[in-house]
Design an enzyme around this catalytic site. Structure first.
Site, PDB file in Angstrom:
ATOM      1  N   ASP A 212     -32.723  16.945 -56.021  1.00 30.80           N
ATOM      2  CA  ASP A 212     -33.125  17.499 -54.730  1.00 30.80           C
ATOM      3  C   ASP A 212     -34.174  18.581 -55.012  1.00 30.80           C
ATOM      4  O   ASP A 212     -34.433  18.948 -56.162  1.00 30.80           O
ATOM      5  CB  ASP A 212     -31.927  18.022 -53.932  1.00 30.80           C
ATOM      6  CG  ASP A 212     -32.240  18.066 -52.429  1.00 30.80           C
ATOM      7  OD1 ASP A 212     -33.432  18.022 -52.058  1.00 30.80           O
ATOM      8  OD2 ASP A 212     -31.304  18.163 -51.622  1.00 30.80           O
TER       9      ASP A 212
HETATM   10  C1  NOJ Z   1     -34.119  19.116 -49.411  1.00 32.16           C
HETATM   11  C2  NOJ Z   1     -33.082  18.272 -48.733  1.00 32.16           C
HETATM   12  O1  NOJ Z   1     -31.786  18.651 -49.141  1.00 32.16           O
HETATM   13  C3  NOJ Z   1     -33.256  16.781 -48.984  1.00 32.16           C
HETATM   14  O2  NOJ Z   1     -32.340  16.092 -48.187  1.00 32.16           O
HETATM   15  C4  NOJ Z   1     -34.663  16.370 -48.689  1.00 32.16           C
HETATM   16  O3  NOJ Z   1     -34.793  14.976 -48.889  1.00 32.16           O
HETATM   17  C5  NOJ Z   1     -35.601  17.147 -49.594  1.00 32.16           C
HETATM   18  N1  NOJ Z   1     -35.466  18.568 -49.323  1.00 32.16           N
HETATM   19  C6  NOJ Z   1     -37.051  16.730 -49.425  1.00 32.16           C
HETATM   20  O4  NOJ Z   1     -37.547  17.135 -48.218  1.00 32.16           O
END
Ligand code: NOJ
Length: 733
Positions: free
Chosen positions: A280
């Site tokens: 993430d």
């Molecule tokens: C953080 C989020 O937790 C995740 O779900 C998302 O896909 C990413 N950022 C990218 O935007």
């Protein structure tokens, strides 16, 4: 006595191998040869580059792309944009390896559908597959190859804002929705111009943070992990998801982005998952922040060892991996494995042969008429009628006057919901507009906003009260702002925000019947509404066609058929709340020393599986194909469902079981099947479920899958707390 005990691995491997389509395996050898060939020509820096993803594109990244030091971007949508960046990689870098572009296409790309929690409430996997296919078509035409979806985290705590992005509280339903969404995004052929790669997230247990606070740690038994939180990931992997995202949270003290137990052992080992894993956003960097890695180099080592292939946004792989390989801290073979997985995805997407998209195709795909029609259909099938006293709804054709009130009544942006990709407020049909276009010309419609969503001002109340006083019915549209839901939007109170509760009370006091339409990203605590207003429609954040869909339901052009997939608590104090609770030694009664609250019932306000219709369904003739089955048998459970009302409607028929005595105490009920049927008035249908004895198992005290003989209860019902009950015996012979 145990009938059958086996390592979970056994079942999982069986499922996995049977789900690989032949076409994919034969294609794979060609892809493998191409990967080998490419890999043999790559420098160490170019290899590392394939594992690096940065957000957005700016010109200062161009040189790094030319040098093969970036393999992926997120947030570069638009055919022209993405082509321009892709051209640098394909035409100006030494090996011409295409970039892969990812984006959060969570509930639509430009055609915005209801939030995932809403579409799960349709209990209609085919519908979900169909809308994800539309999202995929628009996204791919725009140069997006990969969505960071579906989010398959089970959530039993509505304080956590991201409950809006998932399918709710139940692993069985969550698994069905996970598989349906993967099929919708990916189809059968990722090289197709209208398909994108799915990404199961957030692995794992991210949905159960302590206190409901986003990014907070998770402390959970291995049994809960395996029985509740892992199954939707497994189902998504079996459906062919080509990628997966690790999470931000600690799980039992170990960050999920470097967790060898969940990643190396379960995902790669037990399940044999071969797709690539993306971290993430900066979760590799946060290994240091967590206090798990000493520094950036340590974080890179720990994450790569846990098979995190692509580093989203932290820049740590970019800065550290090559040196770590040169210093023999990381074997080059380990790096190569990750590079292979990323390259395989690029081959599977056909990017080496077709790296660009055609801007004309993009224009034609975006907001196509059939996409917009599907958004309306999805919205009306997602809404849940919670209350309808005195059959206030549907409204009559000749209703004289309607007061449309509330801060979400003439609102566009918030109907889009959180994570609305390229969705634009101007695409949204408001509730007011939907009502205006549906009402008869003779119906007078007045509108008063009444209040804002979160503000404290009550100046608008008088106008709202006056509008209600003069009307035959007041439609009060209330709820949450889109940014009050989703990521980083945990709440400690789940009341309607701001002065909205007071606004509804003021409108209610006029004596005009109130229909409350709630647009939220989560279950809210609405006991006052449940007690006082005659009709409540849970409309969620419904997407661009929300206003038309609400009107469809208000007039009965579509009969409500959604059912809750997350229990509605009476108060925050009941959280976490879910139907599949364990049987306690002291089930709650009127006696003080039982498992109950002294200031509230322990039941939810509205349970999982609950939702009303404008017609009535009667259930009868519960029939089991046998009184006793053996471990290799399949039981057929059937019941007849009749539409005993005056209008046609759809009903979600649910199958639950309970194992009342087991070596590990089982939940009071567990969903094991569901189907949605459509019945004309007076029509009757026999619904059949097949229940394999194998599905009656659980993880025993040694974490092995066990199926134990004994009596089982079974229900065919219309919600998790009501239904026809029977029982059967699983024999030990
Ligand atoms: C953080 C989020 O937790 C995740 O779900 C998302 O896909 C990413 N950022 C990218 O935007």
């Amino acid at each position: 006595m145990k009938l059958c005990r086996e390592p979970s691995r056994f079942m999982i491997v069986l499922l996995l191998t049977s789900s690989i389509p032949a076409a994919v395996s034969s294609q794979a050898s060609t892809i493998d040869q191409r990967i080998d060939e490419l890999l043999s020509r790559m420098t160490l820096d170019e290899k590392v580059g394939q594992l690096v993803q940065y957000p957005g594109y700016s010109e200062d990244r161009a040189q790094a792309i030319r040098e093969g030091k970036i393999g992926s971007f997120l947030n570069v949508p638009g055919a022209e944009n993405s082509n321009q960046v892709q051209r640098i990689a394909v035409e100006e870098s030494r090996l011409g390896i295409p970039l892969i572009f990812g984006l959060d296409v969570i509930h639509g790309f430009r055609t915005i559908f209801p939030i995932p929690l809403a579409t799960a409430s349709s209990w209609d996997p085919e519908l979900v597959t169909a809308i994800e296919a539309i999202a995929a078509r628009e996204a791919r035409a725009s140069g997006v190859h990969w969505t960071f979806a579906p989010m398959v985290d089970i959530a039993r705590d509505a304080r956590w804002g991201r409950i809006s992005e998932g399918a709710g509280e139940d692993p069985y339903l969550g698994s069905a929705m996970a598989a349906a969404r993967v099929r919708g995004f990916q189809g059968d052929d990722l090289t197709a111009a209208d398909r994108i790669m799915a990404c199961l997230k957030h692995y794992v247990a991210y949905g159960q943070p302590v206190g409901g606070r986003d990014y907070n740690s998770v402390d959970m038994s291995e049994r809960s992990l395996r029985e509740i939180y892992l199954p939707p990931f497994k189902a998504g992997a079996d459906a062919g998801a080509a990628s997966l995202m690790s999470a931000f949270n600690l799980l039992n003290g170990v960050p999920t982005t470097a967790n060898k137990f969940t990643l190396n052992q379960i995902l790669r080992g037990e399940w044999g998952f071969e797709g690539f894993i993306v971290s993430d956003w900066n979760s590799v960097g946060e290994l240091v922040q967590h206090g798990y890695a000493g520094d950036a180099a340590d974080a890179a080592r720990l994450a790569l060892n846990a098979t995190i292939d692509l580093d989203m946004a932290s820049g740590i792989y970019d800065g550290q991996l090559a040196d770590l390989v040169r210093a023999n801290v990381i074997p080059e073979e380990l790096l190569d494995q990750s590079v292979r997985r990323v390259l395989r995805a690029k081959f599977m997407l056909g990017l080496f042969d077709n790296p660009y998209v055609d801007p004309e195709t993009e224009t034609a795909a975006i907001l196509r008429d059939d996409h917009v029609a599907a958004a309306r259909d999805a919205a009306r099938k997602s809404m849940v009628l919670l209350k309808n006293d005195g059959a206030l709804l549907p409204l009559s054709e000749d209703i004289g006057s309607i007061a449309v009130i509330g801060p979400l009544a003439d609102n566009q942006v918030d109907l889009l919901g959180s994570w609305h990709a390229m969705g634009q407020p101007e695409d949204v049909v408001t509730v007011l507009a939907g009502i205006q276009s549906r009402a008869a010309p003779t119906t007078t419609i007045t509108y008063a906003q009444g209040s804002t969503i979160t503000g404290a001002e009550t100046d608008g109340f008088a106008e709202a009260v006056a509008a209600a006083r003069d009307a035959d019915v007041a439609i009060v549209v209330v709820g949450e702002r889109e940014y009050e839901t989703g990521e980083g939007a945990s709440r400690t109170a789940l009341d309607l925000p701001g002065v909205q509760p007071a606004l509804i009370e003021a409108v209610h006091e006029t004596g005009t019947p109130v229909v409350a339409v709630i647009m939220s990203g989560r279950p809210l605590t609405i006991p006052w509404l449940a007690e006082n207003v005659p009709a409540i429609l849970q409309a969620w954040h419904p997407g661009i066609q929300g206003g038309n869909a609400v009107a469809d339901l208000l007039w009965g052009d579509y009969n409500p058929s959604g059912k809750l997939t997350a229990s509605f608590p009476r108060s925050v104090g009941q959280i976490p709340i879910y139907y599949a609770r364990d049987i306690t030694g002291r089930p709650g009664t009127d006696f003080k020393y039982t498992s109950r609250y002294i200031d509230s019932p322990d039941t939810p306000l509205y349970p999982f599986g609950y939702g009303l219709s404008y017609t009535t369904f009667e259930y009868g003739d519960l029939t089991l194909s046998a009184d006793t089955i053996t471990v290799n048998d399949t039981l057929t459970v059937s019941a007849t469902v009749s539409n005993t009302g005056d209008v046609a409607g759809a009903e979600v028929v649910q199958l639950y079981i309970r194992d009342p005595v087991a070596s590990v105490v089982r939940p009071v009920k567990e969903l094991k099947g569901f189907t949605k049927i459509y019945l004309e008035p007076g029509e009757q249908q026999t619904v059949q479920f097949t229940l394999r004895a194998r599905e009656l198992g659980f993880f025993d005290q040694e974490m092995l899958w066990a199926i134990e003989p004994g009596v089982f209860n079974v229900w065919v019902g219309w919600s998790s707390d009501e239904g026809l009950e029977g029982s059967f015996v699983l024999s030990g012979n």
